[in-house]
Design a protein around this motif. Structure first.
Motif, short mmCIF file in Angstrom:
data_model
loop_
_atom_site.label_atom_id
_atom_site.label_comp_id
_atom_site.label_asym_id
_atom_site.label_seq_id
_atom_site.Cartn_x
_atom_site.Cartn_y
_atom_site.Cartn_z
N ASN A 181 -0.31 -1.97 -4.02
CA ASN A 181 -0.74 -1.33 -5.27
C ASN A 181 0.43 -0.69 -6.01
O ASN A 181 0.50 -0.74 -7.24
N SER A 182 1.35 -0.09 -5.25
CA SER A 182 2.53 0.54 -5.88
C SER A 182 3.45 -0.50 -6.51
O SER A 182 4.27 -0.16 -7.37
N LEU A 241 9.08 2.87 2.83
CA LEU A 241 8.39 2.14 1.77
C LEU A 241 8.13 2.98 0.53
O LEU A 241 8.09 2.46 -0.59
N PHE A 242 7.92 4.29 0.72
CA PHE A 242 7.52 5.15 -0.39
C PHE A 242 8.56 6.27 -0.57
O PHE A 242 8.70 7.14 0.29
N ILE A 256 -1.54 1.18 4.84
CA ILE A 256 -0.14 1.20 4.40
C ILE A 256 0.15 0.00 3.51
O ILE A 256 0.72 0.14 2.42
N VAL A 257 -0.24 -1.19 3.96
CA VAL A 257 0.05 -2.41 3.18
C VAL A 257 -0.68 -2.37 1.84
O VAL A 257 -0.10 -2.70 0.79
N PRO A 284 -0.01 9.45 -2.16
CA PRO A 284 -1.27 9.65 -1.42
C PRO A 284 -1.25 9.05 -0.01
O PRO A 284 -2.01 9.50 0.85
N ILE A 285 -0.42 8.04 0.22
CA ILE A 285 -0.42 7.36 1.52
C ILE A 285 -0.13 8.33 2.66
O ILE A 285 -0.67 8.18 3.77
#
Length: 416
Positions: free
Chosen positions: A132-133, A77-78, A126-127, A84-85
């Motif tokens: 937010n991203s 996902l990132f 996580i969600v 930061p996650i």
């Protein structure tokens, strides 16, 4: 204000998390509370962690597997490994390890609640960060700060007055809020869980306290079907069910919506929708006031691996209130859920769920006072709103041990 609930199947992987974004974009990004369960089979995996921990008396290796599974989703996902996650999730698992290292209690229910909650805490973090991203700005809320309960671990009762006061005072009704299903906290701020179908119940609690416009539960099926597709061929979608009918179906064993979820919604006449998360634009099923069921078609339910117990008195006297009350006292003592009852003047038959594996103890106790026969491994079939065609199709090629008919419900017990 609307309330959405996404179950574990809808956020089981990176694609599922991305689809939450799709659902929100297609349904509008207005103010809402979004209740999210643990990802996929995380709750099952954490139950193994708890079992291993209580046996080994130390932090088990099985926890690392749970952690790795979540970091795999985060990596998909990132793209930014400095996001930061990564630290947020690492800190949550560190917090869980610290609990396991310093906990002194061996009470299973207490340990269960303190550990199992991390599935929901991790999934919602996580969600929330992913949305937010993607410019779907939201508040992450810890449900334990809002839903206050008693201290009955694994099946906590809600303190409605305190919970409503906190939610109405502290929740920002102008924002998208993401929180956990299934969990709350007691007066000592220990984590509690709400029992079966707890995440759906959480959504109903928030909806009740906020006087929400409606609740939508997003699932991996088109809505509420008239039969479980794993057990029956060609199930059909029910477009509307009344609160009362949904409670009836749940009572007979249908995996519709648990009655404790429906009760607060029914009190304030808040509609509940069950919709497919892969097709958010579809109508799904509405549960609310009005017609009992539409379309009015037979609804098929099956519960397997039950036990049929038949009793009669040793002296062939009547099975009267005194005898029957003693039988039910024993059912309660040995945690037997009763699914069907049939009695005559001198006999009493009951179909029970031996969920807690206490059948042998129960039978020993019953044999002291009654003549007892039993058949394990039976199936209980129920048809709500049955017709002759449905009745014949259900009974075909089955060995029927017991049959019961009421005005619009047929039940039969068969050998598996």
């Amino acid at each position: 204000m609307k309330v959405f609930k996404f179950g574990g199947a809808s956020v089981k992987d990176a694609a599922g998390v991305k689809n939450v974004q799709n659902v929100l974009e297609k349904t509008g990004n207005g103010p809402k509370v979004i209740v999210i369960s643990a990802m996929g089979k995380t709750t099952n995996a954490l139950e193994i962690v708890i079992k291993d921990y209580l046996f080994e008396k130390k932090v088990p290796k099985s926890l690392k597997t749970v952690e790795d599974d979540h970091f795999q989703i985060i990596n998909e996902l990132f793209l930014d490994t400095n996001a930061p996650i990564f630290n947020k999730i690492k800190n949550l698992f560190t917090e869980l390890r610290n609990f396991l290292q310093h906990n002194k209690s061996e009470q299973y229910d207490f340990v269960y609640d303190q550990v199992i909650c991390y599935g929901e805490l991790v999934s919602t973090t996580i969600v929330s960060d992913y949305l937010n991203s993607q410019n779907i700005h939201n508040n992450w809320l810890d449900a334990r700060d809002f839903i206050k309960t008693d201290s009955v671990y694994r099946d906590a009762g809600v303190n409605w007055e305190e919970t409503q006061e906190i939610i109405q005072e502290k929740l920002d009704i102008k924002r998208v809020n993401i929180t956990q299903g299934f969990i709350g906290s007691d007066s000592n701020n220990f984590t509690t869980t709400l029992g079966r179908e707890g995440s759906d119940y959480s959504a109903a609690i928030f909806a009740y306290c906020l006087n929400a416009e409606n609740v939508t539960i997003w699932k991996d099926v088109p809505g509420v079907l008239n039969a479980d597709p794993r057990e029956f061929k060609n199930p059909e979608l029910l477009q509307h069910i009344s609160y009362e009918e949904a409670i009836e179906l749940a009572f007979y064993g249908a995996s519709v919506i648990h009655p404790k979820t429906l009760q607060p919604l029914q009190q304030k006449e808040i509609p509940l929708y069950v919709k497919p998360f892969l097709k958010p634009e579809s109508e799904g099923t509405k549960v609310g006031k009005g017609q009992l069921i539409f379309p009015e078609i037979p609804c098929f339910i099956v519960k397997k691996d039950l036990v049929l117990i038949s009793l009669s008195t040793l002296d062939f006297s009547f099975m009267v209130e005194e005898n029957i009350s003693e039988v039910f006292r024993l059912f309660h003592q040995y945690q037997m859920k009763v699914d069907l009852i049939q009695n005559s003047a001198i006999s009493f038959s009951v179909c029970v769920d031996n969920k807690f594996n206490q059948l042998e103890k129960l039978l020993q106790h019953l044999k002291a006072r009654f003549k007892v026969s039993f058949v394990p491994g039976v199936s209980l079939y129920t048809i709500r709103h049955f017709n002759e065609e449905a009745k014949k199709s259900l009974e075909k090629d089955k060995e029927i041990l017991l049959k019961q008919l009421t005005h619009n419900t047929l039940q039969i017990v068969t050998r598996n």
